[in-house]
Design an enzyme around this catalytic site. Structure first.
Site, short mmCIF file in Angstrom:
data_model
loop_
_atom_site.label_atom_id
_atom_site.label_comp_id
_atom_site.label_asym_id
_atom_site.label_seq_id
_atom_site.Cartn_x
_atom_site.Cartn_y
_atom_site.Cartn_z
N ASP A 52 1.74 40.23 59.08
CA ASP A 52 0.94 40.11 60.29
C ASP A 52 -0.54 40.29 60.01
O ASP A 52 -0.94 40.73 58.92
CB ASP A 52 1.38 41.17 61.30
N TYR A 110 7.95 48.49 50.80
CA TYR A 110 6.77 48.63 51.64
C TYR A 110 6.29 50.07 51.62
O TYR A 110 7.09 51.00 51.46
CB TYR A 110 7.08 48.25 53.09
#
Length: 249
Positions: A52, A110
């Site tokens: 994003d 992540y």
């Protein structure tokens, strides 16, 4: 026709994610512009993941096919010179014809960075979430182990999730502190849209007592997104590592 794999790193602050979008500057478009200048062709780039706006990557992999016979190191060096300073090309290598940066991926790691202090560090502005409230990293490190295992993560998926199968396996996760910087790390075979950011938002809600410590297991069981925490802001999220068959990291 050669199939090449690029490993890049980028700061996502100035980009609307990786994927090409209309009327918005993205990492992919910027990378393709540099490729077109160097290779005199505009390759169809296959990214390992969608990110994003505002999300960063310590490691991001893209594959593309080219007619060019240019040496891989020359491609790496030249693209690195052509790209803006917030995108770096770490490696370029030739891979088998059927290799695909996304579909050949076996897992991802992540990390989410939280600056936990009453003030925001100017050196972490845009690179970490500012969280001024007290944060018990040892407590959250114990709580987050409920994510580990194979589960239906639909309760941790954003509204724009397009994956029909919401089952994912989390191999490892942890919450650690170094001074004022707290890092949540999570490794899995795949992730749903906004999944890591919702995981972080849920941990912060548990930290504040808005959710009970057993909430993670209950959300996984129910699949009810409304029972999870808010979606944490994008600036703290980094794609940290991408795993392929040959990896032993």
């Amino acid at each position: 026709m050669r199939n090449l794999l690029l490993t890049i790193s980028y700061k996502g602050t100035n980009y609307h994610g990786f994927q090409v979008q209309k009327n918005a500057v993205t990492v992919c478009e910027t990378l393709q512009d540099a490729m077109e200048t160097l290779l005199k062709e505009r390759p169809d780039v296959k990214g390992c993941s969608r990110t994003d706006a505002g999300v960063h990557a310590n490691t991001y992999c893209v594959s593309f096919k080219t007619e060019s016979d240019m040496d891989c190191e020359h491609i790496r060096h030249s693209l690195d010179a052509l790209l803006p300073c917030d995108i770096a090309v770490k490696a370029c290598e030739e891979v088998p014809e059927d290799f695909h940066a996304r579909y050949s991926c076996k897992g991802k790691r992540y990390v989410y960075k939280i600056w936990n202090a009453p003030y925001m560090s100017p050196f972490w502005e845009g690179l970490a979430l500012h969280y001024p409230k007290p944060l018990d990293e040892d407590f959250l490190d114990a709580v987050c182990t409920d994510f580990i295992g194979k589960h239906d993560f639909s309760g941790f998926a954003g509204a724009k999730n397009e994956q029909e199968d919401s089952t994912r396996e989390i191999f490892d996760c942890a919450v650690e502190r170094e001074g004022e910087l707290v890092t949540f790390s999570v490794t899995g075979d795949g992730f749903l849209y906004n999944m890591v950011r919702i995981m972080v938002g849920t941990l912060l809600a548990i930290n504040e007592g808005k959710l009970e410590p057993e909430a993670i297991s209950e959300i996984l069981e129910s699949g009810d997104r409304s029972r999870a925490g808010k979606t944490a802001r994008p600036e703290g999220l980094y794609l940290d590592y991408v795993y392929y068959d040959e990896d032993s990291d």
